[in-house]
Design a protein around this motif. Structure first.
Motif, PDB file in Angstrom:
ATOM      1  N   ALA A   1       0.831  -1.204   0.000  1.00 16.15           N
ATOM      2  CA  ALA A   1       0.000   0.000   0.000  1.00 16.15           C
ATOM      3  C   ALA A   1       0.868   1.256   0.000  1.00 16.15           C
ATOM      4  O   ALA A   1       2.000   1.253   0.484  1.00 16.15           O
ATOM      5  CB  ALA A   1      -0.913  -0.014   1.223  1.00 16.15           C
ATOM      6  N   ARG A   2       0.341   2.326  -0.523  1.00 12.31           N
ATOM      7  CA  ARG A   2       1.061   3.600  -0.624  1.00 12.31           C
ATOM      8  C   ARG A   2       1.548   4.096   0.737  1.00 12.31           C
ATOM      9  O   ARG A   2       2.626   4.664   0.847  1.00 12.31           O
ATOM     10  CB  ARG A   2       0.166   4.659  -1.271  1.00 12.31           C
ATOM     11  N   GLU A   3       0.750   3.875   1.768  1.00  9.82           N
ATOM     12  CA  GLU A   3       1.121   4.379   3.100  1.00  9.82           C
ATOM     13  C   GLU A   3       2.268   3.607   3.749  1.00  9.82           C
ATOM     14  O   GLU A   3       2.755   3.987   4.805  1.00  9.82           O
ATOM     15  CB  GLU A   3      -0.098   4.393   4.040  1.00  9.82           C
ATOM     16  N   ASN A   4       2.748   2.568   3.115  1.00 10.34           N
ATOM     17  CA  ASN A   4       3.836   1.757   3.659  1.00 10.34           C
ATOM     18  C   ASN A   4       5.216   2.273   3.270  1.00 10.34           C
ATOM     19  O   ASN A   4       6.205   1.607   3.542  1.00 10.34           O
ATOM     20  CB  ASN A   4       3.701   0.304   3.196  1.00 10.34           C
ATOM     21  N   TRP A   5       5.298   3.438   2.652  1.00  8.70           N
ATOM     22  CA  TRP A   5       6.570   3.961   2.163  1.00  8.70           C
ATOM     23  C   TRP A   5       6.952   5.239   2.893  1.00  8.70           C
ATOM     24  O   TRP A   5       6.138   6.141   3.071  1.00  8.70           O
ATOM     25  CB  TRP A   5       6.462   4.273   0.671  1.00  8.70           C
ATOM     26  N   SER A   6       8.214   5.302   3.290  1.00 12.45           N
ATOM     27  CA  SER A   6       8.804   6.542   3.799  1.00 12.45           C
ATOM     28  C   SER A   6      10.051   6.809   2.967  1.00 12.45           C
ATOM     29  O   SER A   6      10.972   6.001   2.942  1.00 12.45           O
ATOM     30  CB  SER A   6       9.180   6.427   5.276  1.00 12.45           C
ATOM     31  N   LEU A   7      10.089   7.945   2.293  1.00 11.60           N
ATOM     32  CA  LEU A   7      11.180   8.281   1.403  1.00 11.60           C
ATOM     33  C   LEU A   7      12.255   9.101   2.081  1.00 11.60           C
ATOM     34  O   LEU A   7      13.245   9.494   1.454  1.00 11.60           O
ATOM     35  CB  LEU A   7      10.642   9.029   0.181  1.00 11.60           C
ATOM     36  N   GLY A   8      12.084   9.370   3.347  1.00  7.09           N
ATOM     37  CA  GLY A   8      13.051  10.151   4.110  1.00  7.09           C
ATOM     38  C   GLY A   8      12.331  11.050   5.106  1.00  7.09           C
ATOM     39  O   GLY A   8      11.110  11.236   5.044  1.00  7.09           O
ATOM     40  N   HIS A   9      13.090  11.571   6.037  1.00  7.87           N
ATOM     41  CA  HIS A   9      12.594  12.477   7.071  1.00  7.87           C
ATOM     42  C   HIS A   9      11.591  11.797   8.008  1.00  7.87           C
ATOM     43  O   HIS A   9      10.873  12.489   8.744  1.00  7.87           O
ATOM     44  CB  HIS A   9      11.954  13.741   6.492  1.00  7.87           C
ATOM     45  N   GLY A  10      11.459  10.473   7.961  1.00  6.04           N
ATOM     46  CA  GLY A  10      10.510   9.778   8.828  1.00  6.04           C
ATOM     47  C   GLY A  10       9.061  10.064   8.492  1.00  6.04           C
ATOM     48  O   GLY A  10       8.185   9.901   9.338  1.00  6.04           O
ATOM     49  N   LEU A  11       8.792  10.458   7.261  1.00  6.19           N
ATOM     50  CA  LEU A  11       7.436  10.802   6.845  1.00  6.19           C
ATOM     51  C   LEU A  11       6.855   9.732   5.916  1.00  6.19           C
ATOM     52  O   LEU A  11       7.597   9.096   5.177  1.00  6.19           O
ATOM     53  CB  LEU A  11       7.432  12.149   6.113  1.00  6.19           C
ATOM     54  N   ALA A  12       5.559   9.590   5.933  1.00  7.28           N
ATOM     55  CA  ALA A  12       4.872   8.720   4.988  1.00  7.28           C
ATOM     56  C   ALA A  12       4.354   9.621   3.858  1.00  7.28           C
ATOM     57  O   ALA A  12       3.211  10.046   3.848  1.00  7.28           O
ATOM     58  CB  ALA A  12       3.724   7.986   5.675  1.00  7.28           C
ATOM     59  N   GLN A  13       5.225   9.919   2.900  1.00  2.00           N
ATOM     60  CA  GLN A  13       4.929  10.916   1.870  1.00  2.00           C
ATOM     61  C   GLN A  13       3.708  10.597   1.032  1.00  2.00           C
ATOM     62  O   GLN A  13       3.041  11.506   0.532  1.00  2.00           O
ATOM     63  CB  GLN A  13       6.147  11.093   0.941  1.00  2.00           C
ATOM     64  N   TYR A  14       3.396   9.339   0.831  1.00  2.00           N
ATOM     65  CA  TYR A  14       2.273   8.971  -0.039  1.00  2.00           C
ATOM     66  C   TYR A  14       0.985   8.698   0.727  1.00  2.00           C
ATOM     67  O   TYR A  14      -0.033   8.404   0.139  1.00  2.00           O
ATOM     68  CB  TYR A  14       2.628   7.729  -0.870  1.00  2.00           C
TER      69      TYR A  14
END
Length: 126
Positions: free
Chosen positions: A112-125
């Protein structure tokens, strides 16, 4: 935002390995609409004793040039896009570095989209 892990036997040149990166990235851009510069990939090299595969599993004659490609991606692509990705990866890696299609093994893992963090500890999607 695919994340790509590639496993293969040791002994191939830097140029050979870079061609694998380039071919997979091109295939993802062509079939999965991956944005420019969305390149997060690793290659892990293995000695013969640490790399095992079914040489004829599913009726496919594999060689020691086998490349195992695991792609983690969001679950937003159609079946047609997935089939196109697999075929395009095999075609691109056949062009350069010259891999036989029998030696291109791809596993797609979707989440799922919410399973990704691209940096800064955020769930960007999310």
């Amino acid at each position: 935002m695919p994340l790509v892990h590639i496993a293969m036997r040791s002994g191939k040149s830097d140029a050979y390995r870079q061609a694998i990166f380039d071919g997979i990235y091109r295939a993802m851009r062509e079939t999965f609409s991956v944005p420019e510069d969305d390149q997060f990939m690793t290659i892990t090299l293995h000695d013969a004793a640490d790399f095992r595969y079914g040489a004829s599993y599913f009726g496919i004659a594999r060689s020691d040039d086998l490349v195992l490609i695991q792609i983690s991606a969001m679950n937003t692509r159609t079946l047609e896009q997935k089939k196109a990705l697999f075929a395009t990866i095999a075609a691109r890696l056949g062009e350069n570095p010259g891999l036989r299609p029998e030696d291109v093994f791809v596993n797609l893992i979707e989440g799922a989209r919410e399973n990704w963090s691209l940096g800064h500890g955020l769930a960007q999607y999310a």
